[in-house]
Design a protein around this motif. Structure first.
Motif, PDB file in Angstrom:
ATOM      1  N   LEU A  32      18.887  41.728  11.362  1.00  0.00           N
ATOM      2  CA  LEU A  32      18.616  42.441  11.863  1.00  0.00           C
ATOM      3  C   LEU A  32      18.584  41.426  13.233  1.00  0.00           C
ATOM      4  N   GLU A  33      17.123  40.341  12.939  1.00  0.00           N
ATOM      5  CA  GLU A  33      16.591  39.474  14.142  1.00  0.00           C
ATOM      6  C   GLU A  33      18.027  38.791  14.963  1.00  0.00           C
ATOM      7  N   GLU A  34      18.436  38.096  13.761  1.00  0.00           N
ATOM      8  CA  GLU A  34      20.106  37.559  14.439  1.00  0.00           C
ATOM      9  C   GLU A  34      21.414  38.874  15.042  1.00  0.00           C
ATOM     10  N   THR A  35      21.140  39.577  15.026  1.00  0.00           N
ATOM     11  CA  THR A  35      22.453  40.513  15.119  1.00  0.00           C
ATOM     12  C   THR A  35      21.912  41.715  16.010  1.00  0.00           C
ATOM     13  N   VAL A  36      20.686  42.073  16.166  1.00  0.00           N
ATOM     14  CA  VAL A  36      20.098  43.353  16.912  1.00  0.00           C
ATOM     15  C   VAL A  36      19.618  42.898  18.389  1.00  0.00           C
ATOM     16  N   ASP A  37      20.257  43.110  19.672  1.00  0.00           N
ATOM     17  CA  ASP A  37      19.002  42.981  21.295  1.00  0.00           C
ATOM     18  C   ASP A  37      18.266  43.917  20.657  1.00  0.00           C
ATOM     19  N   GLY A  38      17.219  43.742  20.434  1.00  0.00           N
ATOM     20  CA  GLY A  38      16.037  44.967  20.569  1.00  0.00           C
ATOM     21  C   GLY A  38      15.041  44.189  19.561  1.00  0.00           C
ATOM     22  N   GLU A  39      13.866  44.859  19.603  1.00  0.00           N
ATOM     23  CA  GLU A  39      12.612  44.443  19.299  1.00  0.00           C
ATOM     24  C   GLU A  39      12.677  44.684  17.261  1.00  0.00           C
ATOM     25  N   ILE A  40      12.742  44.377  16.402  1.00  0.00           N
ATOM     26  CA  ILE A  40      12.268  43.965  15.039  1.00  0.00           C
ATOM     27  C   ILE A  40      11.274  43.699  14.238  1.00  0.00           C
ATOM     28  N   ARG A  41      10.778  44.790  14.053  1.00  0.00           N
ATOM     29  CA  ARG A  41       9.625  44.986  13.175  1.00  0.00           C
ATOM     30  C   ARG A  41       9.173  45.341  12.068  1.00  0.00           C
ATOM     31  N   PHE A  42       9.035  44.395  11.254  1.00  0.00           N
ATOM     32  CA  PHE A  42       8.623  44.641   9.604  1.00  0.00           C
ATOM     33  C   PHE A  42       7.411  44.294   9.770  1.00  0.00           C
ATOM     34  N   ASP A  43       5.976  44.358  10.511  1.00  0.00           N
ATOM     35  CA  ASP A  43       4.760  44.423  10.454  1.00  0.00           C
ATOM     36  C   ASP A  43       3.861  45.658   9.865  1.00  0.00           C
ATOM     37  N   GLN A  59       5.999  59.208   4.359  1.00  0.00           N
ATOM     38  CA  GLN A  59       7.107  58.285   4.092  1.00  0.00           C
ATOM     39  C   GLN A  59       7.098  56.739   4.018  1.00  0.00           C
ATOM     40  N   VAL A  60       6.698  55.829   3.385  1.00  0.00           N
ATOM     41  CA  VAL A  60       6.559  54.541   4.813  1.00  0.00           C
ATOM     42  C   VAL A  60       8.243  53.482   4.983  1.00  0.00           C
ATOM     43  N   PRO A  61       8.404  53.394   6.008  1.00  0.00           N
ATOM     44  CA  PRO A  61       9.845  52.896   6.467  1.00  0.00           C
ATOM     45  C   PRO A  61      10.007  51.813   5.598  1.00  0.00           C
ATOM     46  N   ILE A  62      10.758  50.949   5.985  1.00  0.00           N
ATOM     47  CA  ILE A  62      10.790  49.775   5.159  1.00  0.00           C
ATOM     48  C   ILE A  62      10.639  48.962   6.466  1.00  0.00           C
ATOM     49  N   GLY A  63      11.071  49.232   7.650  1.00  0.00           N
ATOM     50  CA  GLY A  63      10.933  48.109   9.149  1.00  0.00           C
ATOM     51  C   GLY A  63      11.481  49.442   9.789  1.00  0.00           C
ATOM     52  N   VAL A  64      11.487  48.935  11.230  1.00  0.00           N
ATOM     53  CA  VAL A  64      11.665  49.437  12.419  1.00  0.00           C
ATOM     54  C   VAL A  64      12.094  48.760  13.393  1.00  0.00           C
ATOM     55  N   VAL A  65      13.706  49.890  13.848  1.00  0.00           N
ATOM     56  CA  VAL A  65      13.911  48.686  14.874  1.00  0.00           C
ATOM     57  C   VAL A  65      14.103  49.689  16.569  1.00  0.00           C
ATOM     58  N   VAL A  66      13.246  49.051  18.047  1.00  0.00           N
ATOM     59  CA  VAL A  66      13.668  49.379  18.685  1.00  0.00           C
ATOM     60  C   VAL A  66      14.719  48.932  19.610  1.00  0.00           C
ATOM     61  N   PRO A  67      15.970  49.305  19.590  1.00  0.00           N
ATOM     62  CA  PRO A  67      17.167  48.957  20.468  1.00  0.00           C
ATOM     63  C   PRO A  67      17.339  49.120  21.617  1.00  0.00           C
ATOM     64  N   TYR A  68      17.517  47.625  22.571  1.00  0.00           N
ATOM     65  CA  TYR A  68      17.901  47.521  23.935  1.00  0.00           C
ATOM     66  C   TYR A  68      18.633  48.521  24.275  1.00  0.00           C
ATOM     67  N   THR A  69      19.973  48.403  23.291  1.00  0.00           N
ATOM     68  CA  THR A  69      21.159  48.638  24.209  1.00  0.00           C
ATOM     69  C   THR A  69      21.384  50.208  23.170  1.00  0.00           C
ATOM     70  N   LEU A  70      22.494  51.103  23.284  1.00  0.00           N
ATOM     71  CA  LEU A  70      23.222  51.663  22.269  1.00  0.00           C
ATOM     72  C   LEU A  70      24.290  50.292  21.673  1.00  0.00           C
ATOM     73  N   TRP A 109      15.248  55.153  19.067  1.00  0.00           N
ATOM     74  CA  TRP A 109      15.843  55.407  19.975  1.00  0.00           C
ATOM     75  C   TRP A 109      15.404  55.269  21.511  1.00  0.00           C
ATOM     76  N   SER A 110      13.762  56.052  21.110  1.00  0.00           N
ATOM     77  CA  SER A 110      13.407  56.775  22.524  1.00  0.00           C
ATOM     78  C   SER A 110      12.762  55.897  23.729  1.00  0.00           C
ATOM     79  N   LYS A 111      13.013  54.888  22.966  1.00  0.00           N
ATOM     80  CA  LYS A 111      11.517  53.947  24.255  1.00  0.00           C
ATOM     81  C   LYS A 111      12.754  52.989  25.213  1.00  0.00           C
TER      82      LYS A 111
END
Length: 985
Positions: A32-43, A59-70, A109-111
């Motif tokens: 995800l960090e290598e391919t996604v232009d966004g915030e990658i959060r597994f903290d 339900q606790v998610p595996i991680g969270v992605v906040v993409p900068y673009t579609l 997608w909301s941010k």
């Protein structure tokens, strides 16, 4: 269901997702960090913030992605596909049935993905990204006289993508229909990577798609086969109902509906595809509105009247029963909108629109003439009252969550819909069902015009017996709704709460068709698994099951709303998300979220982390948690949530409690010593203010002082007064007698040491009004700075000293007048909750603002000289605790035409905005609200701000304007000639 009966009913090759613990997270995170232009959060903090929506599920998610673009979001799905992990798209996170939490990679997608890309005014259509918030879209459309038709009560928070996923409705669906009726086309993404625009599909379009071949053509062929196989089943088993939200929209694939794939996907809750963009039809805004309120003997008679009332074609037709009204009146006993309801124990709220006010009024009066003697009725006629009553109806979920003296209520069966002509009979049977299961105190309200009934239930979701009772109730309730030809969900969706009950409504054949529909798009069951098809059990993943919050051995605050316990306070949030609204919508809550648009910086996000902390599983390090500390770091302690949150979450208090424990027996940040101990440093500085001011403002030394104190280099340090207010008052001589009795003017740290001229102005105003003014002979402090930095042991001692000093006056009935809103709020609210002694509670009752005193004790006093204009910035703590009504009344009495800003916190918030690490957020808050207003203020408008922080932030706006306290403004009115306005600030 996770296993059992539903498996045999759903014929689909969809596979079960692996559980989160079986997924190798590290390679996924790297990809995800290598391919996604966004915030990658597994903290831990991010996972905690997204572990719940507004439902009963966790339900606790595996991680969270906040993409900068579609495109970045598309890449995120691809990365998840490469690692074969489930995906959940999330918008506002306000889902009530559990469809917005999952053990998956959550894509928020909301941010960043919320643009309104095009507006076709003439064609009344728009193109928007999925993360666009409804109110923000309507804000763009408002100048064009347009709006999105559906408007759920979560409109400040819900996103267009979420509304599509849920097939949202709201009160306005009475006139404009469900979200599916607004959708023209959708840009979608399948889990296996197909990206396409879809909509109505005639034979020519179908042929074009088939000619191109590939996976999209395969999808269309399978869908046509499904349609042909299930056509008669769908036509006969789908309820003929405006509010049929349950299940998939297979009816939209029928020939008579144009094989409309876009509308077939609406309401699928993220289980089929990811929605990227939407082309929507929009509607004209009503030029004028009116509201008729009809009172009935009970809610059942109100329901009986719905068909006749609906015949008048209102914009909205809502209802509430006496239990809901009673809860609302307990919340706001003096609210005129609630006070003026007609007699009855059940009410219909009927809203009409028109091209003119006269037309809207006539339509309301026509309804009243028609109902005649069948109901009591009233017409509010006051737009402010109408808006307030409508806000109360929208806030019903929060109002009923914690009924005073009653059991906490939960979602669970909150939005069933039946044909409106059968609503009265259904409600009578439903009431009996509630009584049989011990849920009789549940309120009834909702969108009665379309047969949709809301109401939270006093469930026991902690114990196995209570959960078993809930399951038995849900199964009986589903059978009851089905018997009336209704829909299990008429608004909130199936999610996990209702999905396993769908066979009771549709039958096995339709549910099998749902499984085939999902398999067309998501054969591996990776899109929001466990919802709608192959659903988890309704009593699985319940966040409250066997959950009893960890309680600290020692706590500092009393938490009166939560039975004196921190754990229930920390888990008070029900997830409505009102704290995520925009600045243009007014209010205070939540300033840091408005700047960062970050879930963890909303009141809800912080509450979620605190909830996980007292759970002790995901966040296992308790008070030492760095994740919780970091989430609370940008909380301005503005107290906006205490009054504006529908369930009165008080994050400022929770933050103080947390900091107290987090730093117990540990070195604190330097700011806690420099600014947290400000009253002490100010007292010491009073012996030589001149040299200290010179030292603090000499260029080289100033930078050093700020660095040592943790103050932002950009901030100008406040100057200590040459003479403290208390010293001036002593030098002035004995108190001067007055005709209206004694008052104590409390010299808070800020007035006393930095702005003594405000205290002097207040003395002049009070004496002119006929009061005998007394000031305690020694400097007293409320402990505010120690409270805000979580040094609560010191705060208690400092506060107790002040309470003792003021007790003789309080016991004699002498009012204590506060000039600094934040300090006054301590006496009014924090003090009794921190000390909880009879003396502190008595002082709370005696403490008034200057305006409150003038309104209550000198209502007939008006100076001969008055007038002018002002722009007022209300301090956040005043807005939350004391309110501004008295100030408005006094300003009006003085003839000062005042524009009261409703744009949120100024951003300074005591020590917060002075701290180096918070400076950027502080300035961004100011640019959201108060600074633009100051720049726009006319030269003859005084800038009014009672708070020291507000005045300091306004002075930093580089406009040359200086804000003034109400006392100064009134004192000026006393001394100037009768013509003209107050000198500009």
């Amino acid at each position: 269901m996770a296993g059992g009966a539903m498996d045999s009913l759903v014929s689909t090759p969809a596979a079960r997702p692996r559980r989160a613990r079986e997924i190798d997270v590290e390679p996924l995170r790297r990809r995800l960090e290598e391919t996604v232009d966004g915030e990658i959060r597994f903290d831990t903090g991010s996972r905690a913030a997204y572990a719940r929506d507004a439902s009963n599920y966790r339900q606790v998610p595996i991680g969270v992605v906040v993409p900068y673009t579609l495109d970045a979001g598309v890449a995120a799905v691809a990365a998840c596909r490469a690692r074969d992990v489930p995906v959940l798209s999330r918008g506002g996170g306000t889902s009530l049935a559990g469809q917005c939490c999952n053990a998956a990679v959550v894509i928020d997608w909301s941010k960043h993905c919320g643009a309104v890309e095009s507006v076709d005014v003439a064609g009344r259509r728009i193109t928007v990204q999925a993360g666009a918030v409804l109110d923000a879209v309507d804000h763009v459309l408002e100048p064009e006289g347009l709006m999105v038709g559906p408007r759920p009560s979560s409109h400040p928070t819900c996103t267009i993508g979420g509304m599509i996923g849920n097939n949202s409705c709201g009160a306005s669906a009475q006139a404009y229909g469900k979200m599916s009726e607004s959708v023209l086309r959708l840009e979608i993404l399948t889990y296996d990577g197909v990206r396409a625009w879809v909509g109505p599909t005639d034979d020519a379009e179908y042929a074009r798609i088939q000619a191109k071949g590939g996976r999209l053509a395969q999808i269309y062929r399978q869908l046509r086969e499904l349609r042909d196989d299930t056509m008669e089943l769908v036509r006969t088993r789908f309820p003929k109902l405006e509010r049929r939200i349950s299940g998939y929209n297979l009816d939209q694939l029928l020939p008579e509906n144009g094989f409309n794939l876009a509308r077939a996907l609406v309401g699928s809750e993220g289980t089929l595809v990811t929605v990227l963009r939407a082309e929507l039809a929009v509607v004209p805004r009503p030029a004028a509105r009116s509201l008729a309120v009809l009172g009935f003997e009970d809610i059942f008679e109100a329901a009986d009247a719905v068909p006749a009332v609906a015949g008048h074609r209102p914009l909205a037709l809502e209802a509430m029963d006496d239990r809901m009204c009673r809860l609302a009146r307990q919340e706001r006993p003096d609210d005129p909108a609630l006070r003026d309801l007609p007699e009855g124990r059940g009410w219909l709220l009927v809203q009409f629109g028109g091209d003119t006010a006269e037309e809207a009024l006539e339509r309301a009066h026509g309804l009243m003439r028609d109902v005649g003697q069948h109901a009591t009725h009233t017409f509010l006629g006051d737009p402010a009252k109408e808006d307030e009553l409508w806000r109360w109806r929208e806030a019903s979920l929060g109002v009923e969550a914690y009924p005073p003296g009653g059991r906490e209520t939960y979602e669970g069966w909150s939005d069933a819909a039946v044909p409106p002509e059968r609503l009265g009979a259904y409600l009578r049977d439903y009431e009996q069902l509630l009584r049989r299961h011990g849920y009789a105190e549940s309120a009834l309200y909702g969108h009665f015009g379309q047969g949709c009934v809301h109401g939270r239930l006093p469930l026991d979701l902690h114990t196995d017996d209570g959960i078993a009772r809930y399951r038995a109730f849900a199964e009986e309730a589903a059978d009851l709704v089905a018997a009336y030809g209704g829909s299990l969900s008429g608004e909130h969706g199936d999610g996990q709460a209702l999905a396993e009950l769908l066979p009771r409504m549709f039958g096995d054949g339709v549910v099998e068709a749902f499984g085939r529909f999902k398999a067309v798009f998501d054969p591996r069951n990776r899109m929001n698994p466990g919802k709608v098809v192959h659903p988890n059990r309704l009593d699985q993943d319940l966040g409250q099951r066997h959950f009893y919050p960890l309680e600290p051995r020692q706590k500092s605050f009393d938490y009166p709303r939560d039975h004196g316990r921190f754990g229930p306070a920390a888990t008070r949030c029900v997830g409505i998300g009102k704290c995520r609204q925009h600045t243009f919508e007014g209010g205070v809550m939540c300033p840091s979220y408005r700047v960062t648009r970050e879930e963890e910086h909303s009141t809800r996000g912080r509450a979620r982390l605190l909830g996980e902390m007292v759970r002790g599983e995901l966040i296992a390090d308790g008070w030492r948690s760095a994740a919780v500390r970091d989430a609370l770091d940008l909380c301005l302690a503005c107290k906006g949530c205490r009054s504006e949150c529908p369930v009165n979450v008080d994050m400022a208090t929770y933050k103080a409690e947390f900091l107290s424990h987090h730093y117990r027996r540990r070195i604190r940040p330097r700011e806690h010593y420099s600014m947290g101990w400000l009253p002490l440093w100010a007292a010491l500085a009073s012996t030589m203010p001149g040299p200290l001011n010179a030292l603090a403002h000499t260029p080289g030394l100033s930078r050093l002082v700020k660095a040592v104190a943790g103050v932002a280099a950009e901030r100008e340090l406040p100057r200590f007064a040459k003479e403290r207010f208390t010293d001036w008052f002593k030098r002035r001589g004995p108190a001067r007698p007055g005709t209206r009795g004694k008052v104590v003017l409390w010299a808070d740290t800020f007035t006393n040491n930095f702005d003594p001229h405000i205290g002097q102005a207040a003395v002049g105003v009070l004496e002119a009004a006929g009061f005998e003014v007394h000031v305690p002979p020694v400097a007293l402090c409320c402990g505010l700075t120690w409270i805000s930095t979580g040094q609560l042991g010191v705060a208690r001692r400092v506060l107790a000293r002040s309470v003792r000093a003021l007790r003789p006056w309080a016991e004699s009935g002498v009012p204590v007048v506060g000039l600094e809103p934040s300090c006054t709020a301590v006496f009014r609210a924090d003090g009794p909750e921190l000390l909880n002694t009879p003396d502190t509670r008595l002082l709370s009752e005696r403490t008034l603002t200057l305006a409150e005193l003038l309104e209550s004790r000198a209502p007939d006093w008006r100076p001969a000289s008055s007038g002018g204009e002002a722009v007022a910035q209300v301090h956040c703590h005043q807005s939350a605790i004391m309110g501004y009504d008295a100030d408005r009344a006094v300003l009006d009495r003085f003839g000062i035409r005042t524009e009261v800003l409703d744009a949120g916190c100024c951003g300074l918030a005591g020590n917060f905005g002075f701290e180096r690490s918070h400076y950027d957020v502080s300035v961004a808050c100011a640019e959201e609200s108060v600074w633009p207003a100051v720049r726009a203020a006319g030269p003859n408008q005084a800038i009014l701000a009672d708070g020291f922080s507000c005045r300091t932030q306004i002075a930093a706006s580089r406009t040359g304007r200086q804000a003034r306290h109400l006392a100064e403004l009134l004192a000026t009115s006393l001394s100037r000639p009768s013509s003209g306005g107050p000198p500009p600030g």
